[in-house]
Design a protein around this motif. Structure first.
Motif, PDB file in Angstrom:
ATOM      1  N   SER A  41       0.865  -1.180   0.000  1.00 49.83           N
ATOM      2  CA  SER A  41       0.000   0.000   0.000  1.00 49.83           C
ATOM      3  C   SER A  41       0.899   1.227   0.000  1.00 49.83           C
ATOM      4  O   SER A  41       1.920   1.256   0.705  1.00 49.83           O
ATOM      5  N   GLU A  43       0.924   5.471   0.445  1.00 51.44           N
ATOM      6  CA  GLU A  43       0.176   6.624   0.946  1.00 51.44           C
ATOM      7  C   GLU A  43       1.069   7.841   0.823  1.00 51.44           C
ATOM      8  O   GLU A  43       2.239   7.800   1.208  1.00 51.44           O
ATOM      9  N   GLU A  45       1.465  12.200   1.351  1.00 49.42           N
ATOM     10  CA  GLU A  45       0.951  13.353   2.119  1.00 49.42           C
ATOM     11  C   GLU A  45       1.880  14.531   1.858  1.00 49.42           C
ATOM     12  O   GLU A  45       3.096  14.378   1.739  1.00 49.42           O
TER      13      GLU A  45
END
Length: 90
Positions: A41, A43, A45
């Motif tokens: 996964s 992610e 930011e």
């Protein structure tokens, strides 16, 4: 040319990359997928460059149990990030 054996490879299950710029930082964390065995996964930011935002980056990385962080920076923008993260992360 040296031969790389599989036993020489190091795989970090929880890793992060941080791109450091003058106006913002971009973090990407790779962790094992919780829904698909054997998959990852990702992610991402975006963070500002203030001390408060760098502390938010640290909290974000620690919350995801990151084992190792790599940074890419132009100029000296890495310094404040490195000195804040270094006591807590590899």
């Amino acid at each position: 040319m040296a031969r790389l054996d599989v036993k020489d490879e190091v795989i970090h299950l929880r890793s992060a990359g941080v791109d450091l710029g003058k106006r913002f930082l971009l973090g990407c964390v790779r962790t094992p997928s919780t829904t698909h065995a054997g998959r990852w996964s990702l992610e991402t930011e975006r963070f500002g460059t203030s001390q408060a935002e760098i502390r938010r980056l640290l909290a974000w990385l620690v919350e995801r149990r990151v084992e190792v962080v790599v940074m890419e920076a132009t100029s000296d923008y890495w310094r404040s990030v490195y000195y804040l993260l270094q006591p807590h992360l590899t």
